[in-house]
Design a protein around this motif. Structure first.
Motif, PDB file in Angstrom:
ATOM      1  N   ARG A  22       6.409   2.380  -6.597  1.00 39.22           N
ATOM      2  CA  ARG A  22       6.899   1.376  -7.472  1.00 39.22           C
ATOM      3  C   ARG A  22       5.713   0.600  -7.901  1.00 39.22           C
ATOM      4  NH1 ARG A  22      10.750   3.648  -5.903  1.00 39.22           N
ATOM      5  NH2 ARG A  22      12.530   3.126  -4.763  1.00 39.22           N
ATOM      6  N   GLY A  23       6.092  -0.208  -8.878  1.00 36.07           N
ATOM      7  CA  GLY A  23       5.352  -1.110  -9.673  1.00 36.07           C
ATOM      8  C   GLY A  23       4.130  -0.312 -10.425  1.00 36.07           C
ATOM      9  N   PRO A  24       2.942  -0.874 -10.176  1.00 40.21           N
ATOM     10  CA  PRO A  24       1.805  -0.378 -10.649  1.00 40.21           C
ATOM     11  C   PRO A  24       1.186   0.866 -10.253  1.00 40.21           C
ATOM     12  CG  PRO A  24       1.613  -2.978 -10.114  1.00 40.21           C
ATOM     13  CD  PRO A  24       2.746  -1.974  -9.550  1.00 40.21           C
ATOM     14  N   GLU A  25       1.564   1.023  -9.095  1.00 44.55           N
ATOM     15  CA  GLU A  25       1.141   2.552  -8.372  1.00 44.55           C
ATOM     16  C   GLU A  25       2.001   3.698  -8.989  1.00 44.55           C
ATOM     17  OE1 GLU A  25       0.875   4.990  -4.195  1.00 44.55           O
ATOM     18  OE2 GLU A  25       2.078   3.268  -4.305  1.00 44.55           O
ATOM     19  N   ARG A  26       3.211   3.664  -9.356  1.00 43.10           N
ATOM     20  CA  ARG A  26       3.961   4.410  -9.990  1.00 43.10           C
ATOM     21  C   ARG A  26       3.652   4.801 -11.274  1.00 43.10           C
ATOM     22  NH1 ARG A  26       9.416   6.542  -9.494  1.00 43.10           N
ATOM     23  NH2 ARG A  26      10.241   7.131 -11.526  1.00 43.10           N
ATOM     24  N   LYS A  27       3.355   3.380 -12.428  1.00 45.44           N
ATOM     25  CA  LYS A  27       2.769   3.472 -13.537  1.00 45.44           C
ATOM     26  C   LYS A  27       1.477   4.173 -13.529  1.00 45.44           C
ATOM     27  CE  LYS A  27       1.581   0.609 -17.408  1.00 45.44           C
ATOM     28  NZ  LYS A  27       1.480  -0.918 -17.955  1.00 45.44           N
ATOM     29  N   THR A  28       0.557   3.821 -12.811  1.00 48.54           N
ATOM     30  CA  THR A  28      -0.688   4.827 -12.529  1.00 48.54           C
ATOM     31  C   THR A  28      -0.450   6.174 -12.522  1.00 48.54           C
ATOM     32  OG1 THR A  28      -1.868   2.736 -11.717  1.00 48.54           O
ATOM     33  CG2 THR A  28      -2.869   5.061 -11.503  1.00 48.54           C
TER      34      THR A  28
END
Length: 195
Positions: A138-144
């Motif tokens: 989710r969130g920043p981890e997924r985006k990274t």
């Protein structure tokens, strides 16, 4: 009326196919409307009636091409080997043209449109192919992670390895797979992360 509409549609398809082939083979600024019309077997006026301008033609080619590209590089979700293989097949066909288009970014609106659609399509391909790996992020981890997978499979990596370094297709495939595996091995399971 129906026969006329069918003729217009056939002309449109021939123009789109001819423009696509010329855009893949040559730099954008060297592709002329006369060359596209000639390759399609129609007049320049027919082309202009259909698309209005070279940029209008380019935008139409992008819209016509997007579903074909999605089909050409689609793979079974989770089948990374097949997915990377199909993607590299596309790069072997269109990679040089894609890289030439990058050189026009910010200078030709139609090219900017095409690059934006290509980036959206590539990100969607990543989301589908790696859906199981991305499911719990989710969130920043997924985006990274999505951004790292994007970087590992981007046409600029193919160009660097294939054209600049002169590596074979098999060598490029092995490197891209290793890059992808490197990204995926950074994902921790819930037990490993203590969550």
């Amino acid at each position: 009326m129906t026969a006329r509409r069918e003729a217009v549609d056939r002309n449109r398809d021939r123009l789109l196919q001819a423009a696509y082939e010329l855009f893949v083979e040559q730099p954008y600024d060297r592709v002329t409307l006369d060359a596209v019309a000639g390759a399609a077997g129609v007049t320049r006026q027919t082309l202009l009636r259909q698309f209005g301008s070279k940029d209008g033609l380019c935008v139409a080619v992008v819209d016509w091409l997007v579903p074909r590209e999605e089909t050409a590089r689609e793979a079974v979700p989770g089948d990374v080997e097949s997915g990377v293989d199909r993607l590299l097949d596309r790069y072997e066909t269109t990679g040089d043209a894609n890289f030439r288009f990058l050189g026009l970014e910010g200078r030709v609106d139609a090219i900017d449109y095409g690059l934006a659609r290509a980036r959206e399509g590539h990100r969607a391909w990543i989301e589908r192919l790696f859906a199981a790996d991305l499911a719990r992020l989710r969130g920043p981890e997924r985006k990274t992670v999505v951004s790292a997978l994007y970087a590992a499979t981007d046409v600029t990596v193919w160009k660097l390895l294939r054209r600049d370094f002169g590596l074979s297709r098999l060598e490029v495939k092995a490197i891209v797979r290793r890059l992808v595996e490197g990204v995926l091995c950074t994902l921790s399971t819930p037990n490993e992360s203590g969550k």
